[in-house]
Design an enzyme around this catalytic site. Structure first.
Site, PDB file in Angstrom:
ATOM      1  N   ASP A 284       0.868  -1.175   0.000  1.00 31.07           N
ATOM      2  CA  ASP A 284       0.000   0.000   0.000  1.00 31.07           C
ATOM      3  C   ASP A 284       0.911   1.234   0.000  1.00 31.07           C
ATOM      4  O   ASP A 284       2.139   1.137   0.098  1.00 31.07           O
ATOM      5  CB  ASP A 284      -0.985  -0.025   1.177  1.00 31.07           C
ATOM      6  CG  ASP A 284      -2.197   0.866   0.905  1.00 31.07           C
ATOM      7  OD1 ASP A 284      -2.136   1.698  -0.037  1.00 31.07           O
ATOM      8  OD2 ASP A 284      -3.202   0.761   1.619  1.00 31.07           O
TER       9      ASP A 284
HETATM   10  C1  NOJ Z   1      -3.957   4.040   0.106  1.00 31.69           C
HETATM   11  C2  NOJ Z   1      -5.142   3.136   0.226  1.00 31.69           C
HETATM   12  O1  NOJ Z   1      -5.072   2.431   1.452  1.00 31.69           O
HETATM   13  C3  NOJ Z   1      -5.291   2.148  -0.907  1.00 31.69           C
HETATM   14  O2  NOJ Z   1      -6.548   1.555  -0.794  1.00 31.69           O
HETATM   15  C4  NOJ Z   1      -5.117   2.796  -2.235  1.00 31.69           C
HETATM   16  O3  NOJ Z   1      -5.237   1.842  -3.259  1.00 31.69           O
HETATM   17  C5  NOJ Z   1      -3.762   3.487  -2.283  1.00 31.69           C
HETATM   18  N1  NOJ Z   1      -3.708   4.494  -1.245  1.00 31.69           N
HETATM   19  C6  NOJ Z   1      -3.472   4.134  -3.635  1.00 31.69           C
HETATM   20  O4  NOJ Z   1      -4.270   5.220  -3.830  1.00 31.69           O
END
Ligand code: NOJ
Length: 757
Positions: A284
């Site tokens: 993530d």
């Molecule tokens: C953080 C989020 O937790 C995740 O769900 C997302 O895909 C990423 N950012 C990218 O935007």
């Protein structure tokens, strides 16, 4: 070390062979490429950046992206869209790097691309898997038309704590329903052939257990035993893997002491060795770097740890890019481990057909043709109506006659910016239909008087926090008293009051946890004043999570839960309020009476001192100040008609292991409207080797019945539906009695039984 030498040598040999096998690709073209690549080029493929065009979900945005692409230091980008822009970025990679390896283009297409659908929690309340798959398919058509080939969806985190803002992004509390939704979404995004320019790689997230963060605070610690993990929280991720999901995103949280991004047990032993996942794992947003504050060492330490754990791609953090080479030199990481991660990323690019044509998703005629088409908008309207849940309908206030005099009040009745809902970065709130617009369109003969009546919240500090992505909460210049008076005045000449109340869209979502999940006080005052007028009041409730609405539920009102329902919100709400569509949604989360009951969900265990009476008894498992039962059970949802269940019977009284059993029930539409019902089946494994939940959802079917019609419904329990992970984490069923409950929600009492031999 006391090692038995021959065995140790054999062990090393096996380990070496295994690594060799994983390092080599079965795809000759990918293997040839790998053979040519330098260490730096391989590390470059593991780097995912965002130039900051989209919504940043962390404090870091990538720098010098163009230079890095040209230097072969980037494997993929996200936050870039539109065929022309994507082409520019793709050309940078293809024309400037030695091996001309194309980039992946990712995005968060969470609930529709430009045609925004309801938030995923809302969509799940349709319990309609075909509809959900179609929503994912449309999202894929639109996103790929805009040059995107990798979607960071579905989010399948089981969530049983509505304080957690990201409960909005998933399918609720239940692993059985959650697994079915996960599969449907993966199928919808990926289709049958990933090289088709209408399909995209799906990425299941957030692996794993992100929804169980303590106290509902985002990114907080997760602490969970394996039995609960395997039986309750892991099934939807596994379902996505079984459906062939191409990628997995590791979560921010700790899993048994090691954050998911660096957790070898999770990313390799479970995901690859046990479940057989062969795609790639991406972190993530900076979750790799975040292992530093988690307390696991320097950036070099956590990068090496993550690579060895099975992480293949590093989102935004550049830990891999900046440290892996050094780690190879120091012998902390083997080049083979990097090759293996690189192979997985390249294989994904191959699946998409990018090596044949890096520009296959870049047809500049497609956006106009495929995005926001009238058909897609019509679908958005239909799926929105199907996501609504009629929580209560006092005196059948709903539906309203199309020629009624309606006082339409509330801060969300004319609030375009709040219609799409959280995490709709690709949508455009300005295209959304407001409730007042929907009312005028669907019921042109109704006489509508509008008043805002209250601010979403009067709390200026809260408003500032919620307005990070633009004005969601606009605090009026007028005093709360003046606004309420205006709303009450509007009711005077009306037959019925519709109050659109609840949360602003950014009161849920990422980093939007709340400790108090009631309707804000400013709106509670408005609701009290409206009810005091004595006029029939329908509350249309918008939120990204279950709310605590015990006070409002006790009032003589109708309550229609509409979530944040996307670009067609206003039209869909009007369709249901005026009776063009008879609501059929069912809650996929339990709604608590108060925050003190959280976590609350239907598949609880009994305890040794259960209290089924729901009235306090000393030395029983209960509370002094509230019953155990929720305000609204999982599966709850009313209709303008009502359904009766009868003739429940199991096809056989006894079955053997590996045999399916069908359960029959008659459902009759007893009311005055045609309508859809979600027939739900709950199972209780009466005695087993580890304590069973009191009941668990194990089947459902959505059926349409004309008024007065009866249908015999058949639900099938397959061998796997009787199984669970036992103390040794084996997936087994055990002989004994099973009780089956079928009905309209998780409290249903019609019961039959059968024995498993
Ligand atoms: C953080 C989020 O937790 C995740 O769900 C997302 O895909 C990423 N950012 C990218 O935007």
């Amino acid at each position: 070390m006391n090692l038995n030498k021959p065995y140790f040598i054999v062990f090393l040999l096996f380990a070496f062979i295994r690594l060799q096998a994983q390092e080599r690709s079965n795809i000759p073209m990918v293997q040839e490429l790998l053979d040519k690549m330098t260490l730096d080029e391989k590390i470059g493929q593991l780097n995912l950046l965002t130039p900051g065009g989209g919504v940043a979900t962390g404090s870091v945005v990538s720098k010098d992206v163009e230079e890095k692409i040209k230097a072969g230091q980037v494997g993929g980008l996200f936050g870039v869209s539109g065929p022309n822009k994507v082409r520019v970025a793709q050309e940078l990679a293809v024309n400037n790097t030695r091996l001309k390896i194309p980039l992946l283009f990712g995005s968060d297409v969470i609930h529709g691309y430009k045609t925004t659908f309801p938030i995923p929690l809302g969509i799940s309340c349709s319990w309609d898997l075909e509809l959900i798959e179609e929503a994912a398919r449309i999202a894929a058509v639109e996103a790929t038309a805009d040059g995107i080939n990798w979607n960071f969806s579905p989010m399948v985190d089981i969530a049983r704590d509505p304080r957690w803002g990201r409960i909005a992004e998933g399918a609720g509390e239940d692993p059985y329903l959650g697994s079915a939704v996960a599969k449907a979404m993966v199928r919808g995004y990926q289709g049958a052939d990933l090289s088709d320019p209408n399909t995209m790689l799906s990425c299941v997230k957030h692996f794993a257990l992100y929804g169980a963060s303590q106290a509902g605070r985002d990114y907080h610690t997760v602490d969970m035993g394996k039995i609960k993990m395997f039986n309750q929280y892991l099934p939807p991720y596994k379902a996505a893997v079984d459906a062939g999901v191409a990628s997995v995103m590791s979560s921010f949280n700790d899993v048994d002491g090691i954050p998911a991004t660096g957790n070898k047990w999770l990313l390799t032993d479970l995901l690859r060795d046990r479940w057989g996942f062969t795609g790639f794992v991406v972190s993530d947003y900076t979750s790799l770097n975040e292992m530093i504050p988690h307390g696991l060492g320097s950036l070099q330490d956590v990068s090496a740890l993550s690579l060895k754990a099975g992480l293949d791609m590093d989102m935004v953090g550049e830990g891999f890019l900046s440290t892996l080479k050094k780690s190879v030199k120091e012998g902390r990481v083997m080049e083979e481990e990097i090759t293996q991660a690189c192979r997985r990323v390249l294989e994904a690019k191959h699946k998409l057909g990018l090596f044949d044509n890096p520009y296959r998703y870049l047809d500049s005629n497609r956006p106009k043709r495929d995005i926001l088409t009238p058909e897609h908008r019509q679908f958005a309207r239909e799926i929105a109506a199907r996501s609504f849940v009629l929580l209560k309908n006092h005196n059948t206030i709903l539906p309203i006659k199309k020629n009624a005099k309606v006082a339409l009040v509330g801060p969300l009745a004319d609030s375009r910016k709040n219609m799409l809902g959280t995490w709709a970065p690709t949508g455009n709130p300005d295209l959304a239909v407001t409730v007042i617009e929907g009312f005028k369109k669907v019921a042109p003969d109704a006489i509508i008087s509008y008043a805002k009546g209250a601010n979403i919240t009067d709390d200026k500090e809260l408003a500032k926090k919620v307005n990070v992505f633009g004005p969601r909460v606009v605090i009026d210049q007028r005093s709360p008293e003046v606004m309420i008076k205006e709303a009450v005045d509007a009711t005077k000449s009306s037959d019925v009051v519709v109050a659109v109340v609840g949360e602003a869209s950014e009161m849920s979502g990422e980093s939007a946890s709340r400790t108090d999940i009631s309707i804000p006080e400013s709106q509670k005052k408005l609701i009290r004043a409206l009810v005091a007028t004595g006029k029939p009041v329908a509350l249309v409730l918008m939120s990204g999570r279950p709310l605590t609405i015990a006070e409002e539920y006790d009032l003589p009102v109708a309550l229609l839960q509409v979530w944040h329902s996307g670009v067609e919100a206003g039209n869909a709400i009007a369709d249901v309020v005026f009776g063009d569509y008879n609501p059929s949604g069912k809650l996929t989360t339990t709604w608590p009476r108060n925050v003190g009951q959280i976590p609350i969900y239907h598949s609880v265990k009994n305890t040794g001192r259960p209290n089924p009476k729901d009235r306090f008894e000393k030395f029983k498992s209960n509370y002094l100040d509230a019953p155990n039962s929720p305000l609204l059970p999982f599966g709850h949802g009313l209709s303008y008609t009502h359904f009766e269940y009868s003739n429940l019977a199991a096809e056989k009284s006894e079955i053997s292991q590996n045999e399916s059993i069908t359960i029959n029930v008659t459902v009759t539409n007893k009311g005055n409207f045609d309508g859809e019902e979600v027939v739900q089946l709950y199972l209780r494994d009466v005695i087993r080797s580890i304590t069973p939940p009191v009941r668990q959802l194990k089947g459902f079917k959505k059926v349409f019945l004309k008024k007065g019609e009866s249908q015999d419904i058949t639900l099938t329990l397959k061998p796997a539906d009787l199984k669970f992970y036992n103390g040794a984490l084996e997936f087994v069923s055990e002989p004994g009695e099973f009780e089956v409950f079928v009905g309209t929600d998780s409290n249903c009492s019609l019961k039959t039984l059968f024995m498993l031999k």
